[in-house]
Design an enzyme around this catalytic site. Structure first.
Site, PDB file in Angstrom:
ATOM      1  N   GLY A   1       0.809  -1.199   0.000  1.00  0.00           N
ATOM      2  CA  GLY A   1       0.000   0.000   0.000  1.00  0.00           C
ATOM      3  C   GLY A   1       0.851   1.262   0.000  1.00  0.00           C
ATOM      4  O   GLY A   1       2.055   1.225   0.294  1.00  0.00           O
ATOM      5  N   CYS A   2       0.225   2.390  -0.317  1.00  0.00           N
ATOM      6  CA  CYS A   2       0.982   3.645  -0.456  1.00  0.00           C
ATOM      7  C   CYS A   2       1.464   4.168   0.898  1.00  0.00           C
ATOM      8  O   CYS A   2       2.666   4.412   1.087  1.00  0.00           O
ATOM      9  CB  CYS A   2       0.142   4.679  -1.188  1.00  0.00           C
ATOM     10  SG  CYS A   2      -1.511   4.947  -0.509  1.00  0.00           S
ATOM     11  N   PHE A   3       0.552   4.348   1.859  1.00  0.00           N
ATOM     12  CA  PHE A   3       0.976   4.748   3.202  1.00  0.00           C
ATOM     13  C   PHE A   3       1.956   3.726   3.766  1.00  0.00           C
ATOM     14  O   PHE A   3       2.958   4.080   4.404  1.00  0.00           O
ATOM     15  CB  PHE A   3      -0.227   4.859   4.135  1.00  0.00           C
ATOM     16  CG  PHE A   3      -0.871   6.205   4.186  1.00  0.00           C
ATOM     17  CD1 PHE A   3      -0.121   7.359   4.382  1.00  0.00           C
ATOM     18  CD2 PHE A   3      -2.252   6.338   4.066  1.00  0.00           C
ATOM     19  CE1 PHE A   3      -0.717   8.609   4.449  1.00  0.00           C
ATOM     20  CE2 PHE A   3      -2.863   7.578   4.131  1.00  0.00           C
ATOM     21  CZ  PHE A   3      -2.090   8.722   4.319  1.00  0.00           C
ATOM     22  N   ALA A   4       1.657   2.445   3.542  1.00  0.00           N
ATOM     23  CA  ALA A   4       2.503   1.383   4.091  1.00  0.00           C
ATOM     24  C   ALA A   4       3.927   1.498   3.580  1.00  0.00           C
ATOM     25  O   ALA A   4       4.891   1.358   4.341  1.00  0.00           O
ATOM     26  CB  ALA A   4       1.918   0.012   3.742  1.00  0.00           C
TER      27      ALA A   4
END
Length: 320
Positions: free
Chosen positions: A129-132
């Site tokens: 994921g992007c935030f991840a």
């Protein structure tokens, strides 16, 4: 490599097409979109006008491709695979969160900074994921040093493209412009994959990751700050961060403070550390659609097929 794209009409689909059109070893065989079938891709992704005559299709000729990208919304990949059969020889790169957590499946978690050897052997891959991605590149070297013993405070702000192309109450321009808000405080869905990777590197993770996500009033990018409590020597911490990313293709340690424009429109992740009395402040930044999504997916494709990891991804930052 012959490529198929499912869910090709969204933001990630458009960015993926843009990258693959300029990839020296890739050919797009089909860009699937049920709602846009028969229409030119450039009618939806207008930044591609003059670059391609590719048409959206409702067809899915999996027997004609080497790899297929799933650009679905979360939860749709698993449902799709229950209803459709993809040949065993076709590699799958899933951009949704359906297979990111280890379980009863063979999907490899595609964070090259820690899983490159596994990615090289993968047939099926779950793209992070992007935030991840942004939070993990900030915290993984600290986990490698065994520093994540107390709760970590994380704040990260994302651009509006992170919410997808379909308009919503919190993505409409008149609401988002000149505005700032938080959402899913302490409960964001990316926390599980973040904890999974940090546990993988540190060996355990008893501390909480207190993550507060922000909606930003800009289109793309993620900027993250993380505060870690530690009395480790400053020079040891900074050297460990540099060493951890010394061979990474796109993640770089910066001696100077970083800003968002340095990474927007690139597949880079930048990381910087400031040390204070008993605390370190880690800042990291990525483009949510590239290193946070399709850029990393293409990077993983390159690794899976034994290509130059940077192929098709030499992109210039919008730094001015």
């Amino acid at each position: 490599m012959k490529v198929g794209i499912l869910g090709a009409a969204g933001y990630t689909g458009g960015e993926l097409i843009r990258l693959l059109l300029n990839h020296p070893e890739a050919e797009i065989v089909f860009a699937n979109s049920e709602s846009n079938a028969g229409n030119p891709v450039s009618d939806v992704h207008e930044g591609l006008i003059g670059d391609t005559d590719l048409m959206f299709t409702s067809e899915m000729p999996f027997d004609q491709v080497d790899v297929v990208f799933f650009c679905f919304g979360h939860g749709k990949s698993e449902a799709f695979l229950k209803e459709h059969t993809i040949p065993e020889n076709v590699k799958i790169i899933d951009l949704a969160q359906d297979f990111r957590i280890k379980g009863d499946h063979d999907y490899v978690y595609g964070l090259p900074e820690i899983n490159k050897a596994e990615i090289q052997q993968a047939q099926h891959l779950a793209n992070p994921g992007c935030f991840a991605t942004c939070i993990q590149v900030a915290l993984l070297p600290a986990a490698h040093l065994n520093l994540l013993k107390e709760d970590v405070a994380v704040n990260a702000i994302t651009g509006s493209t992170g919410a997808g192309q379909k308009p919503g109450a919190t993505t409409h321009f008149s609401w988002r412009n000149n505005n700032l808000s938080i959402y899913k405080a302490f409960t964001h869905q990316h926390l599980a994959e973040i904890r999974q990777s940090l546990t993988q590197v540190q060996g355990y993770l008893d501390a909480a990751i207190d993550f507060i996500p922000y909606r930003g009033d800009f289109a793309r990018g993620i900027f993250c700050t993380a505060v870690i409590k530690t009395k480790a020597p400053e020079e040891d911490i900074i050297e460990a961060y540099k060493e951890f990313y010394r061979d990474a293709a796109f993640t770089h340690y910066s001696d100077k403070a970083i800003d968002l424009k340095q990474v927007v429109n690139t597949n880079k992740a930048l990381v910087h550390v400031d040390c204070f009395d008993g605390k370190i402040l880690v800042t990291s930044a990525i483009d949510n659609l590239l290193k946070g999504a399709v850029g990393q997916a293409v990077q993983n494709m390159n690794i899976m097929f034994g290509l130059d990891e940077t192929a098709g991804l030499r992109l210039k930052a919008s730094a001015f």
